[in-house]
Enzyme design. Structure first.
Site, PDB file in Angstrom:
ATOM      1  N   TYR A  73      63.920  46.670  -4.165  1.00  0.00           N
ATOM      2  CA  TYR A  73      62.508  46.856  -3.820  1.00  0.00           C
ATOM      3  C   TYR A  73      61.679  46.745  -5.094  1.00  0.00           C
ATOM      4  O   TYR A  73      62.035  46.021  -6.013  1.00  0.00           O
ATOM      5  CB  TYR A  73      62.300  48.181  -3.063  1.00  0.00           C
ATOM      6  CG  TYR A  73      61.025  48.128  -2.260  1.00  0.00           C
ATOM      7  CD1 TYR A  73      60.854  47.130  -1.295  1.00  0.00           C
ATOM      8  CD2 TYR A  73      59.977  49.006  -2.497  1.00  0.00           C
ATOM      9  CE1 TYR A  73      59.664  47.025  -0.585  1.00  0.00           C
ATOM     10  CE2 TYR A  73      58.794  48.902  -1.785  1.00  0.00           C
ATOM     11  CZ  TYR A  73      58.648  47.918  -0.831  1.00  0.00           C
ATOM     12  OH  TYR A  73      57.481  47.798  -0.138  1.00  0.00           O
ATOM     13  N   ARG A  83      48.695  40.185   1.601  1.00  0.00           N
ATOM     14  CA  ARG A  83      48.430  41.030   0.427  1.00  0.00           C
ATOM     15  C   ARG A  83      49.732  41.681  -0.007  1.00  0.00           C
ATOM     16  O   ARG A  83      49.937  42.875   0.143  1.00  0.00           O
ATOM     17  CB  ARG A  83      47.382  42.097   0.792  1.00  0.00           C
ATOM     18  CG  ARG A  83      46.783  42.807  -0.415  1.00  0.00           C
ATOM     19  CD  ARG A  83      46.138  44.117  -0.001  1.00  0.00           C
ATOM     20  NE  ARG A  83      47.073  45.034   0.603  1.00  0.00           N
ATOM     21  CZ  ARG A  83      47.909  45.822  -0.078  1.00  0.00           C
ATOM     22  NH1 ARG A  83      47.931  45.798  -1.377  1.00  0.00           N
ATOM     23  NH2 ARG A  83      48.717  46.643   0.570  1.00  0.00           N
ATOM     24  N   ASP A 134      52.316  51.630   6.352  1.00  0.00           N
ATOM     25  CA  ASP A 134      52.847  52.301   5.163  1.00  0.00           C
ATOM     26  C   ASP A 134      51.852  52.267   4.009  1.00  0.00           C
ATOM     27  O   ASP A 134      51.780  53.197   3.217  1.00  0.00           O
ATOM     28  CB  ASP A 134      54.169  51.659   4.752  1.00  0.00           C
ATOM     29  CG  ASP A 134      54.925  52.492   3.729  1.00  0.00           C
ATOM     30  OD1 ASP A 134      54.965  53.728   3.890  1.00  0.00           O
ATOM     31  OD2 ASP A 134      55.463  51.919   2.781  1.00  0.00           O
ATOM     32  N   ASP A 135      51.082  51.190   3.903  1.00  0.00           N
ATOM     33  CA  ASP A 135      50.111  51.082   2.808  1.00  0.00           C
ATOM     34  C   ASP A 135      49.000  52.116   2.954  1.00  0.00           C
ATOM     35  O   ASP A 135      48.491  52.633   1.962  1.00  0.00           O
ATOM     36  CB  ASP A 135      49.515  49.674   2.773  1.00  0.00           C
ATOM     37  CG  ASP A 135      50.586  48.614   2.635  1.00  0.00           C
ATOM     38  OD1 ASP A 135      51.343  48.670   1.656  1.00  0.00           O
ATOM     39  OD2 ASP A 135      50.687  47.740   3.509  1.00  0.00           O
ATOM     40  N   ASN A 140      51.474  48.418  -7.573  1.00  0.00           N
ATOM     41  CA  ASN A 140      52.744  47.721  -7.748  1.00  0.00           C
ATOM     42  C   ASN A 140      52.509  46.216  -7.833  1.00  0.00           C
ATOM     43  O   ASN A 140      51.524  45.722  -7.311  1.00  0.00           O
ATOM     44  CB  ASN A 140      53.670  48.012  -6.553  1.00  0.00           C
ATOM     45  CG  ASN A 140      54.201  49.422  -6.558  1.00  0.00           C
ATOM     46  OD1 ASN A 140      54.622  49.921  -7.588  1.00  0.00           O
ATOM     47  ND2 ASN A 140      54.188  50.075  -5.408  1.00  0.00           N
ATOM     48  N   ASN A 166      56.701  56.785  -5.041  1.00  0.00           N
ATOM     49  CA  ASN A 166      57.217  55.648  -4.289  1.00  0.00           C
ATOM     50  C   ASN A 166      57.212  55.975  -2.802  1.00  0.00           C
ATOM     51  O   ASN A 166      57.687  57.035  -2.385  1.00  0.00           O
ATOM     52  CB  ASN A 166      58.646  55.335  -4.755  1.00  0.00           C
ATOM     53  CG  ASN A 166      59.142  53.998  -4.272  1.00  0.00           C
ATOM     54  OD1 ASN A 166      58.943  53.621  -3.122  1.00  0.00           O
ATOM     55  ND2 ASN A 166      59.805  53.267  -5.148  1.00  0.00           N
TER      56      ASN A 166
END
Length: 637
Positions: free
Chosen positions: A185, A238, A351-352, A493, A537
């Site tokens: 990841y 994105r 999740d974002d 990230n 994370n």
């Protein structure tokens, strides 16, 4: 009775997999076959239907451990209770050779097949004579991985292993999570997505493009698994902080679902990565001869909305009400709309927006042990007002409101956001996107971050901008001038996009900053002291969160479940961690952490009346642990 000339075995699966009859009818060529699971006869036929009566010789059956029919593989690990679905056909039949078994990643064990298994499943001679343990295989592979100096080479080696030996892949990842998480990841997955066309070998997951409009249900039915519990879907617009990578964004769903299994314990076969390909506006990719997606500019408007709606309806029709659909790396304008549109009709999670918010809130709650005070007594300043920034801000405000019983509108006033045009203030309200408007407070306009820091004097600075090196020396020094322990979270990230490095945060704050980042940084030595940076994370939250939804049979996601997940994570930070300046626990304990998060989330689902798996288990933590997938090899009869 057909023995298939001792070159074939009948494989009986219990995971919802559906084999087409032609796959085994062709091999049987009309000859009689009896299918047995252990001592139990479960069918017989002649390749044209299960009707033949006579039998002379029986064929060995390889059972999948998830079967609800008793039998062929000894399952002593107690996994997958949550994922049992008695409504699907518990077994199907296909004919394959031992040679094919070695190329089936779910069942292949390589040199770990015992002598007895080699005889039973026609593997004799297809392997060297040595028999090795899974532990020795793991040791050899870790030795080989460490020889690679380029992270992308490690990533490709891990993906090859996943395609070759699924259990060994997850065994490696679980046992070496802190070393391998950055490989499968962030940050390495970002580079993998950028180069996905060049490194593409075997397809993983489903690709649904505009060419499949009107046929999406048919495409979903092409996937061999029927009992899907989690789908991670992206449109690639994105990807991390790297922008529009189109179809090559598939690396993100693949990576996320690997973590759902390794960290959260969901079965690999229950996870489905999907990329929605509507084109790309990335000119470099459109000109790249190795690009694997549609060579057209990105569709939008009604055409885009219609495709996504067809997809959402097809998923629900094919997999049912309880399948979790996780939106991943959609652009802001689509992410908020999709979440708002489908949160009332589907089990959806972004999740974002939500996962990032939950993990950051957990870190802030833990950080209060180091800086004192309550959430409501601190002031927050964000650089970045997209889906991550506004999602985090809203969850902080929600938790403040819950703790103080103050209206959420009042709690929002403690939180300030800076976007590309400067501080978000009331005078800009008419030109703001709808998701930014709640954060437009009364204040004079300020055009840059440093000015906002000096004016607002926040105790917490959070970066979600996707722009690297924006927490400059002046900004960090300003934060340190009016905070004894400034909390600085550089969350963007991959590492190249982080707002500042760990070394910069500790050096410029003279070792006083409480720092965490989105991607990993090495420990930093400053003034004779070692500082271990934390990593905010999302992998701390989403695997356990998804497991909690699965084991409770939740049908909708509620904000209170996100708060429950944050609370569970914050409680796992020990005094030993605080002594090192950490606000997150080490990843080495991630499976236990995920089980506790799952239990908290499931408890909230039962409390809210959103759970469908009844009755509620007495001990949800133990139940969550018992449902986790184990990567240890099975013994085949």
């Amino acid at each position: 009775m057909l023995s298939l000339n001792r070159c074939c075995f009948l494989k009986c699966r219990g995971d919802g997999t559906r084999s087409r009859a032609s796959q085994w009818r062709g091999a049987a060529a009309g000859r009689p076959v009896v299918v047995r699971c252990g001592s139990r006869r479960i069918g017989e036929g002649n390749g044209r239907g299960m009707a033949m009566e006579s039998a002379h010789e029986e064929v060995e059956v390889l059972m999948d451990p998830k079967s609800t029919v008793g039998g062929g593989v000894e399952d002593t690990y107690g996994e997958d209770r949550a994922s049992e679905d008695q409504l699907v056909t518990p077994w199907t039949v296909s004919v394959a050779s031992g040679y094919s078994l070695l190329r089936d990643p779910r069942h292949n064990k390589g040199l770990a097949f015992t002598g007895k298994e080699r005889d039973s499943h026609y593997l004799r001679g297809l392997l060297p004579p040595v028999v090795v343990s899974q532990e020795l295989q793991e040791k050899k592979l870790m030795h080989n991985l460490r020889q690679y100096k380029v992270p992308l080479q490690r990533y490709m080696a891990m993906m090859d292993l996943q395609e070759r030996n699924e259990r060994l892949f997850y065994k490696l990842l679980i046992d070496n999570v802190e070393e391998l998480l950055p490989v499968v990841y962030t940050p390495t997955v970002g580079e993998a997505c950028q180069k996905y066309g060049s490194i593409f070998r075997r397809p993983q997951g489903l690709y649904i493009s505009l060419k499949e409009k009107g046929k999406i249900l048919e495409v979903l039915r092409n996937w061999p698994e029927r009992n899907i519990q989690v789908i991670v879907v992206t449109d690639g617009e994105r990807i991390l902080g790297l922008g529009d990578l189109g179809c090559q964004g598939m690396g993100i769903p693949v990576g996320k679902l690997s973590l759902y299994t390794a960290l959260g314990g969901l079965r690999p076969s229950a996870c489905l990565p999907i990329t929605i390909d509507v084109g790309t506006n990335n000119e470099q990719l459109l000109k790249d001869e190795f690009y694997i997606g549609l060579r057209q500019r990105r569709a939008n408007g009604q055409e885009y909305a219609d495709l996504l709606h067809e997809f959402m309806c097809a998923v629900k029709q094919n997999y049912g009400e309880k399948v979790l659909i996780q939106f991943e790396d959609f652009a802001n304008h689509n992410a908020f709309d999709l979440l708002a549109k489908y949160s009332k009709t589907h089990l959806v999670f972004n999740d974002d927006i939500q996962g990032t918010a939950s993990v950051v809130l957990a870190g802030l709650v833990a950080a209060l042990n180091l800086v004192g005070g309550t959430l409501a007594e601190h002031t927050y300043l964000f650089l970045g007002a997209g889906e991550a920034g506004t999602g985090i801000a809203e969850l902080i405000a929600l938790e403040m409101s819950r703790q103080t019983n103050a209206p959420i509108e009042e709690c929002r006033k403690k939180i300030w956001l800076v976007d590309s045009k400067g501080l978000i203030v009331s005078s800009r309200k008419t030109s703001l996107q709808h998701f930014k408007k709640p954060w437009a407070h009364e204040h004079e306009p300020i055009s840059n971050l440093l000015g906002a820091v000096q004016a607002i004097k926040p105790t917490v600075l959070i970066g979600t901008s996707g722009v690297g090196r924006t927490f400059t020396k002046d900004v960090v020094e300003a934060m340190s001038s009016f905070n004894e322990r400034p909390i600085i979270l550089a969350l963007s990230n991959p590492t190249s996009q982080s707002e500042c490095t760990a070394e910069e945060a500790y050096t410029w704050s003279k070792g006083r900053a409480i720092f965490a980042s989105g991607s990993p940084f090495d420990p930093v030595e400053y003034a004779g002291k070692i500082f271990v940076p934390g990593q905010a994370n999302n992998a701390y939250i989403f695997p356990g969160f998804g497991l909690g939804l699965v084991i409770s049979g939740a049908i909708r996601v509620h904000d209170d479940m996100l708060l429950a997940a944050s609370e569970a994570l914050a409680q796992q930070v020990t005094q030993e961690n605080f002594d090192k300046g950490l606000i997150y626990p080490p990843f080495t304990n991630i499976r236990k952490i995920s089980a506790k998060i799952a239990a908290n989330v499931a408890a909230k689902a039962y409390e809210l009346g959103l759970a469908s798996h009844l009755p509620r288990p007495e001990n949800l933590v133990k139940y969550a642990e018992s449902c986790m997938y184990s990567p240890n090899y099975r013994s085949y009869r």
